[in-house]
Design an enzyme around this catalytic site. Structure first.
Site, PDB file in Angstrom:
ATOM      1  N   SER A   1      12.875  18.482  44.409  1.00 48.48           N
ATOM      2  CA  SER A   1      12.637  17.018  44.010  1.00 48.48           C
ATOM      3  C   SER A   1      11.192  16.770  43.790  1.00 48.48           C
ATOM      4  O   SER A   1      10.259  17.596  44.404  1.00 48.48           O
ATOM      5  CB  SER A   1      13.049  15.984  45.303  1.00 48.48           C
TER       6      SER A   1
ATOM      7  N   TYR B   1      12.436  14.228  53.907  1.00 49.54           N
ATOM      8  CA  TYR B   1      13.049  14.767  53.031  1.00 49.54           C
ATOM      9  C   TYR B   1      12.014  15.306  51.857  1.00 49.54           C
ATOM     10  O   TYR B   1      12.149  16.547  51.404  1.00 49.54           O
ATOM     11  CB  TYR B   1      13.861  13.447  52.333  1.00 49.54           C
TER      12      TYR B   1
END
Length: 265
Positions: free
Chosen positions: A145, A158
């Protein structure tokens, strides 16, 4: 770019019941790639198999499994091996994020996220990667990401997990490329999938501006894998965001990203 270079090969895709996973499957099926689709939701997998079967003649096998359970990666590997079709392409797509202040996120949910986002890809890459190295051919796509490119308040764990995937995947690409196995890392920005719903965040204005569609993001990822690129960030605005981050002092990044992640309606 056409993916027919993989025609008649077999791809295993985790998290294949919706979003990016389903679109990876659609792209590859159109290129004549046989599929092993893995997810918890059997009904969604059946629907996707029926959809693909209506337009493609590839083999579509389903494995209904929760990869968050202990020993799940090893069981998945054994099940796939028993099917008798060597896995040529592995797409480690399963994963999720958790939005919020670090201490507000329940520890058990955070552990489950780290398990699925980090430990499962590690295990599956080791298991299937060894077979690929023995055959001296294979392709593995890891999903990171843009949150992994800088400290990301409100997605702290995350973002850190995806930073691990990004650096680990690029390192493996270097280790394995001379042995016939390509490892690429796809680092999307916000994408129109179930990610925000699962993470518990309402899309911010910044996220709505940068949001991309799943078919476009997955096509970019497969292009990078086919070309042997170590990593790729889809979307011009996402690339410009990361470029601007590199130009700023690192101390400025956490407050800036925190502001962008805050819900302001």
């Amino acid at each position: 770019m056409s993916f027919t270079v993989w025609e008649n090969r077999t791809a295993l895709i985790t998290g294949a019941s919706s979003g990016l996973g389903a679109d990876f499957a659609r792209h590859l099926a159109r290129a004549g790639v046989h599929l092993i689709l893995v997810a918890r939701r059997t009904d969604a997998l059946e629907q996707l198999r029926a959809e693909i079967g209506a337009t493609a003649t590839v083999r579509v096998d389903l494995i209904s499994q929760d990869l968050g359970e202990p020993g799940a990666a090893e069981r998945l590997y054994a099940t796939a091996k028993a099917m008798g079709h060597p896995v040529d392409i592995l797409i480690n797509n399963a994963g999720f994020g958790l939005f919020g202040e670090f201490t507000a996120i329940p520890p058990e949910k955070e552990r489950a996220m780290i398990e699925l986002d980090v430990l499962v890809p590690l295990a599956l890459t080791r298991l299937f990667g060894r077979d690929m190295l023995d055959r001296r051919v294979g392709w593995i796509l890891q999903i990171a990401s843009i949150a992994g490119y800088q400290p990301t308040p409100l997605y702290a764990s995350y973002g850190a997990a995806k930073a691990f995937i990004l650096n680990w995947g690029e390192a493996l690409n270097h280790e394995w490329k001379r042995r016939g196995v390509t490892v690429s890392v796809l680092s999307p920005g916000i994408t129109a999938t179930e990610f925000l719903k699962v993470s518990g965040q309402k899309a911010t204005r910044y996220q709505r501006l940068l949001m991309m569609t799943s078919p476009v993001v997955t096509h970019v990822g497969l292009q990078a894998l086919a070309k042997g690129k170590p990593s790729v960030v889809p979307g011009l605005l996402n690339k410009l965001t990361l470029l601007s981050n590199r130009l700023l002092p690192r101390v400025c990044l956490p407050p800036l990203v925190h502001r962008l992640m805050k819900n302001r309606g």
